[in-house]
Design an enzyme around this catalytic site. Structure first.
Site, PDB file in Angstrom:
ATOM      1  N   LYS A   1     -33.679  61.025  23.684  1.00 25.75           N
ATOM      2  CA  LYS A   1     -33.177  62.138  24.491  1.00 25.75           C
ATOM      3  C   LYS A   1     -33.083  63.425  23.690  1.00 25.75           C
ATOM      4  O   LYS A   1     -33.333  64.506  24.211  1.00 25.75           O
ATOM      5  CB  LYS A   1     -31.804  61.806  25.071  1.00 25.75           C
ATOM      6  CG  LYS A   1     -31.887  60.815  26.194  1.00 25.75           C
ATOM      7  CD  LYS A   1     -30.641  60.830  27.036  1.00 25.75           C
ATOM      8  CE  LYS A   1     -30.841  59.919  28.238  1.00 25.75           C
ATOM      9  NZ  LYS A   1     -29.630  59.724  29.003  1.00 25.75           N
TER      10      LYS A   1
ATOM     11  N   LYS B   1     -40.703  54.532  31.159  1.00 19.78           N
ATOM     12  CA  LYS B   1     -39.715  53.994  32.084  1.00 19.78           C
ATOM     13  C   LYS B   1     -39.604  54.902  33.316  1.00 19.78           C
ATOM     14  O   LYS B   1     -39.728  56.112  33.193  1.00 19.78           O
ATOM     15  CB  LYS B   1     -38.373  53.964  31.334  1.00 19.78           C
ATOM     16  CG  LYS B   1     -37.282  53.175  31.982  1.00 19.78           C
ATOM     17  CD  LYS B   1     -35.994  53.313  31.185  1.00 19.78           C
ATOM     18  CE  LYS B   1     -35.419  54.714  31.301  1.00 19.78           C
ATOM     19  NZ  LYS B   1     -34.038  54.882  30.859  1.00 19.78           N
TER      20      LYS B   1
ATOM     21  N   LYS C   1     -34.640  59.067  36.451  1.00 26.02           N
ATOM     22  CA  LYS C   1     -34.202  60.108  37.381  1.00 26.02           C
ATOM     23  C   LYS C   1     -34.779  61.455  36.994  1.00 26.02           C
ATOM     24  O   LYS C   1     -34.920  62.341  37.819  1.00 26.02           O
ATOM     25  CB  LYS C   1     -32.672  60.259  37.309  1.00 26.02           C
ATOM     26  CG  LYS C   1     -31.895  59.041  37.657  1.00 26.02           C
ATOM     27  CD  LYS C   1     -30.430  59.183  37.170  1.00 26.02           C
ATOM     28  CE  LYS C   1     -29.669  57.897  37.380  1.00 26.02           C
ATOM     29  NZ  LYS C   1     -28.625  57.661  36.382  1.00 26.02           N
TER      30      LYS C   1
HETATM   31  P1  TYM Z   1     -28.160  54.949  33.695  1.00 29.21           P
HETATM   32  O1  TYM Z   1     -27.324  55.765  34.598  1.00 29.21           O
HETATM   33  O2  TYM Z   1     -29.270  55.600  32.949  1.00 29.21           O
HETATM   34  O3  TYM Z   1     -28.771  53.738  34.493  1.00 29.21           O
HETATM   35  C1  TYM Z   1     -27.939  52.906  35.298  1.00 29.21           C
HETATM   36  C2  TYM Z   1     -28.447  51.466  35.256  1.00 29.21           C
HETATM   37  O4  TYM Z   1     -29.787  51.415  35.757  1.00 29.21           O
HETATM   38  C3  TYM Z   1     -30.617  50.781  34.804  1.00 29.21           C
HETATM   39  N1  TYM Z   1     -31.946  51.407  34.848  1.00 29.21           N
HETATM   40  C4  TYM Z   1     -33.081  50.720  34.954  1.00 29.21           C
HETATM   41  N2  TYM Z   1     -33.325  49.396  35.050  1.00 29.21           N
HETATM   42  C5  TYM Z   1     -34.610  49.012  35.155  1.00 29.21           C
HETATM   43  N3  TYM Z   1     -35.656  49.887  35.150  1.00 29.21           N
HETATM   44  C6  TYM Z   1     -35.449  51.213  35.054  1.00 29.21           C
HETATM   45  N4  TYM Z   1     -36.478  52.060  35.068  1.00 29.21           N
HETATM   46  C7  TYM Z   1     -34.109  51.684  34.948  1.00 29.21           C
HETATM   47  N5  TYM Z   1     -33.563  52.917  34.836  1.00 29.21           N
HETATM   48  C8  TYM Z   1     -32.226  52.723  34.771  1.00 29.21           C
HETATM   49  C9  TYM Z   1     -29.939  51.018  33.461  1.00 29.21           C
HETATM   50  O5  TYM Z   1     -30.348  50.078  32.505  1.00 29.21           O
HETATM   51  C10 TYM Z   1     -28.480  50.894  33.828  1.00 29.21           C
HETATM   52  O6  TYM Z   1     -28.096  49.527  33.877  1.00 29.21           O
HETATM   53  N6  TYM Z   1     -25.264  54.317  29.657  1.00 29.21           N
HETATM   54  C11 TYM Z   1     -25.529  53.867  31.013  1.00 29.21           C
HETATM   55  C12 TYM Z   1     -24.347  54.017  31.938  1.00 29.21           C
HETATM   56  C13 TYM Z   1     -23.099  53.381  31.437  1.00 29.21           C
HETATM   57  C14 TYM Z   1     -22.805  52.001  31.426  1.00 29.21           C
HETATM   58  C15 TYM Z   1     -21.469  51.901  30.895  1.00 29.21           C
HETATM   59  C16 TYM Z   1     -23.505  50.862  31.773  1.00 29.21           C
HETATM   60  C17 TYM Z   1     -22.011  54.044  30.954  1.00 29.21           C
HETATM   61  N7  TYM Z   1     -21.043  53.162  30.621  1.00 29.21           N
HETATM   62  C18 TYM Z   1     -20.865  50.673  30.721  1.00 29.21           C
HETATM   63  C19 TYM Z   1     -22.878  49.642  31.593  1.00 29.21           C
HETATM   64  C20 TYM Z   1     -21.580  49.544  31.082  1.00 29.21           C
HETATM   65  C21 TYM Z   1     -26.663  54.695  31.595  1.00 29.21           C
HETATM   66  O7  TYM Z   1     -26.944  55.767  31.154  1.00 29.21           O
HETATM   67  O8  TYM Z   1     -27.231  54.138  32.683  1.00 29.21           O
END
Ligand code: TYM
Length: 345
Positions: free
Chosen positions: A125, A208, A211
């Site tokens: 990032k 990947k 968003k």
């Molecule tokens: P975030 O918001 O980027 O994504 C949310 C969840 O979606 C999954 N994900 C995907 N899975 C499969 N293929 C993809 N292309 C894809 N894009 C996103 C992510 O793996 C995630 O499970 N740091 C985390 C948010 C977070 C969190 C937490 C998660 C904050 N605190 C505590 C678990 C526990 C994040 O940025 O996810």
């Protein structure tokens, strides 16, 4: 899912799931298949389930305040429309439970700079701009550890891209327990299962689906209408070969593999089963079948999301109620952590 050793360490903890999604943009098919659909599957089983719209994480990069409010509600609507029941699960947005930030500070003092320097997502990032990104973006994984450990969560369903952060959570828990000679935080298990733990970009199978990708054509948004979904799958990059009869035959064909995995996840099958059904088929057959399946599964969710979004006050009430329930679990844990550290209160 858990081996005997981990189960023992966690024996005294309630089996509890925590996971979160950032409201930093609309939900994608990657979020749905890699996370939300699996959150729904874990609800009502052996676990208490806690799901969070992690708005504190979203602001590690610039968010327009009006947009942030809207996206926070939209992600909450996405959870509910997909099947998260706010009675059965605890559903809330992170900033309403200040204990996250408080435990996050403690963990900033437990985590080592060397550990943070190894976080690949930060490197991706920040890119060549590492001096200019926010300090929050760098500290983000220790706040994520706080999100999880504040609830003594034993299991965290996530997509593949979050694995390293959950491993860091275990390191932080272990160091805290070791430094203070306590057995206070569990060893959290990442749950990364199913055919779609890494949904790829529809125009480039090496990236990947996210968003924030440049072109809307590279992702399916949870709010896309049927025509848009069909068009995006039709235009998805593939190769000239038909589908093989084994998964091994997809080696070196990342775009083809991605579409098969998406089909498998949407239809609750394994990728192997999909290949068995479509062996020898060309894209002219497979892509329309995939588009139909996706529309079938996603259209009811996006319709329900729009219905929920028409009443933002109701979403806010649900989140406030969830936050109250979350605080009831979080506050005693934070207080005990403060006692362990030696704060006078
Ligand atoms: P975030 O918001 O980027 O994504 C949310 C969840 O979606 C999954 N994900 C995907 N899975 C499969 N293929 C993809 N292309 C894809 N894009 C996103 C992510 O793996 C995630 O499970 N740091 C985390 C948010 C977070 C969190 C937490 C998660 C904050 N605190 C505590 C678990 C526990 C994040 O940025 O996810």
């Amino acid at each position: 899912m858990t081996d005997a050793a981990t189960t023992d360490v966690n024996a005294k903890f309630t089996p509890r799931v925590f996971s979160g999604i950032k409201p930093s943009g609309g939900l994608t098919l990657g979020n749905y298949l890699g996370a939300i659909k699996r959150f729904v599957d874990m609800q009502g089983g052996d676990f208490e389930t806690i799901y969070c719209v992690v708005d504190l994480h979203a602001i590690t990069v610039w968010q327009d305040p009006t947009e942030l409010r809207n996206t926070t509600r939209e992600v909450a609507a996405g959870f509910i429309a997909s099947g998260i029941d706010p009675e059965q699960s605890v559903l809330f947005n992170q900033s309403q439970v200040s204990q996250h930030a408080e435990l996050g500070w403690l963990f900033n003092c437990v985590a080592r700079v060397g550990w943070m320097n190894r976080m690949t997502q930060f490197k991706d990032k920040a890119g060549s701009n590492a001096e200019k990104v926010s300090l929050g973006l760098y500290a983000y994984p220790s706040l994520m550890a706080a999100d999880i450990l504040l609830y003594h969560a034993t299991h965290v369903p996530v997509g593949e891209d979050q694995k390293q952060h959950v491993e860091l959570t275990r390191d932080i828990a272990q160091k805290f327990n070791h430094d203070f000679k306590v057995d206070f935080f569990p060893e959290t298990n990442p749950v990364i299962e199913g055919p779609a733990t890494r949904v790829m970009n529809l125009r480039d199978g090496a990236k990947k689906m996210s968003k924030s990708g440049e072109s809307d054509m590279e992702r399916i948004n949870m709010t896309d209408d049927a025509d848009t979904i069909a068009k995006k799958f039709k235009k998805a990059k593939t190769d000239p070969e038909p589908l093989p009869d084994t998964l091994d035959g997809l080696a070196g064909r990342p775009e083809a593999r991605n579409l098969v995995d998406i089909y498998a996840a949407l239809s609750d099958q394994t990728s192997q089963q999909v290949i068995a059904e479509y062996a020898g088929a060309g894209w002219g057959k497979f892509k329309p079948a995939l588009a139909d399946l996706a529309v079938d599964k996603l259209a009811p969710i996006s319709t329900e999301m729009s219905r929920l979004m028409a009443d933002p006050a109701e979403i806010d009430r649900i989140l406030a109620r969830g936050a109250e329930r979350a605080r009831a679990i979080a506050q005693p844990v934070l207080q005990q952590a403060y006692d362990i550290v030696g704060f006078v209160r």
